[in-house]
Each structure stands twice: as structure tokens, then as C-alpha cells.
Design an enzyme around this catalytic site. Structure first.
Site, mmCIF file in Angstrom:
data_model
loop_
_atom_site.group_PDB
_atom_site.id
_atom_site.type_symbol
_atom_site.label_atom_id
_atom_site.label_comp_id
_atom_site.label_asym_id
_atom_site.label_seq_id
_atom_site.Cartn_x
_atom_site.Cartn_y
_atom_site.Cartn_z
ATOM 1 N N ARG A 101 0.826 -1.201 0.000
ATOM 2 C CA ARG A 101 0.000 0.000 0.000
ATOM 3 C C ARG A 101 0.861 1.253 0.000
ATOM 4 O O ARG A 101 1.929 1.292 0.586
ATOM 5 C CB ARG A 101 -0.892 0.012 1.235
ATOM 6 C CG ARG A 101 -1.804 1.225 1.310
ATOM 7 C CD ARG A 101 -2.696 1.165 2.518
ATOM 8 N NE ARG A 101 -2.169 2.007 3.582
ATOM 9 C CZ ARG A 101 -2.842 2.322 4.674
ATOM 10 N NH1 ARG A 101 -4.063 1.855 4.875
ATOM 11 N NH2 ARG A 101 -2.313 3.085 5.592
ATOM 12 N N CYS A 103 -0.028 5.422 0.845
ATOM 13 C CA CYS A 103 -1.075 6.304 1.352
ATOM 14 C C CYS A 103 -0.502 7.713 1.400
ATOM 15 O O CYS A 103 0.530 7.938 2.043
ATOM 16 C CB CYS A 103 -1.539 5.856 2.732
ATOM 17 S SG CYS A 103 -2.945 6.800 3.355
#
Length: 126
Positions: A101, A103
Site C-alpha cells: 500500500r 497512502c
């Protein structure tokens, strides 16, 4: 390339597809907290909006007979990094397989929403 179109997630609000499949990979467009039925923003705080984003992501995944477990990578956009912990609380309930991920906080998001999530998904289940 196969274009993905489903009523289980909000329609695109611009000149793009809800997602594209190339080979064994499904690339979703960013999901924001819109109702698939009305196109209206759902939720006024980060947790409510994140929950709607996850529902929209689930709709896209289900339309292709895959699940959150097939997600390889997500990219998450927040309007305020101060919402990071609350966003993660909801996100963690769905992405239990902990895909890779990124972010980031951004200046603004479409329609002034608080978060957006896109994903790269394995269609082969590996």
C-alpha cells in the site's frame, strides 16, 4: 484490455472506466464515497466515507468474482493525514490480507470527499 462496468459501484464521473483488466490483473479506478444508486456522497466524516469506499470496492471486486484477498496493492488518498488512524481502522476490516500500500495526503479530491482508494487485483487468485 477489458473495460469493467458494473452497477455495484458508482459510475465513472469523468472520461474513464470503473476498471480495466489486462492479462491476470484488474486495475480499479479510484473509489470515492459515492452511492452507486444516487451518485451522492455518503458520510460526513472519514470513517463513514471510508466505509462507503470499501462498499464500492467490494462491488467492483464482486463484479469480477474476486475478493479483497485478491488485492495485491492499494493506493490511498486522504484529504487530511490527520485522518490516517481513523481511515486505517475501517481499511483494516476489509484488507485483512494486508496488501502492499501507498497512502498519501493530497490537496483536494473529487467532489471534496475525504478519501479515495484504488487497487491492483490478481484475477488468478495467486
Amino acid at each position: 484490455m477489458k473495460k469493467v462496468s458494473t452497477d455495484k459501484a458508482p459510475a465513472a464521473i469523468g472520461p474513464y472506466s470503473q476498471g480495466v483488466i489486462s492479462g491476470n490483473l484488474f486495475f480499479t479506478s479510484g473509489q470515492i464515497p459515492l452511492s452507486p444508486e444516487s451518485g451522492e456522497i455518503i458520510g460526513s466524516d472519514i470513517k463513514e466515507q471510508t466505509l462507503q469506499v470499501m462498499k464500492n470496492m467490494a462491488g467492483l471486486l464482486e463484479s469480477q468474482n474476486v475478493s479483497f484477498d485478491n488485492v495485491i496493492k492499494t493506493t490511498c488518498f486522504l484529504a487530511d493525514m490527520g485522518d490516517f488512524a481513523a481511515f486505517n481502522e475501517v481499511y483494516a476490516e476489509y484488507f485483512t490480507g494486508k496488501p502492499a500500500r501507498s497512502c498519501v495526503a493530497v490537496k483536494t479530491l473529487p467532489k471534496g470527499v475525504l478519501c479515495e482508494v484504488e487497487a491492483i487485483v490478481s484475477m488468478s487468485g495467486e
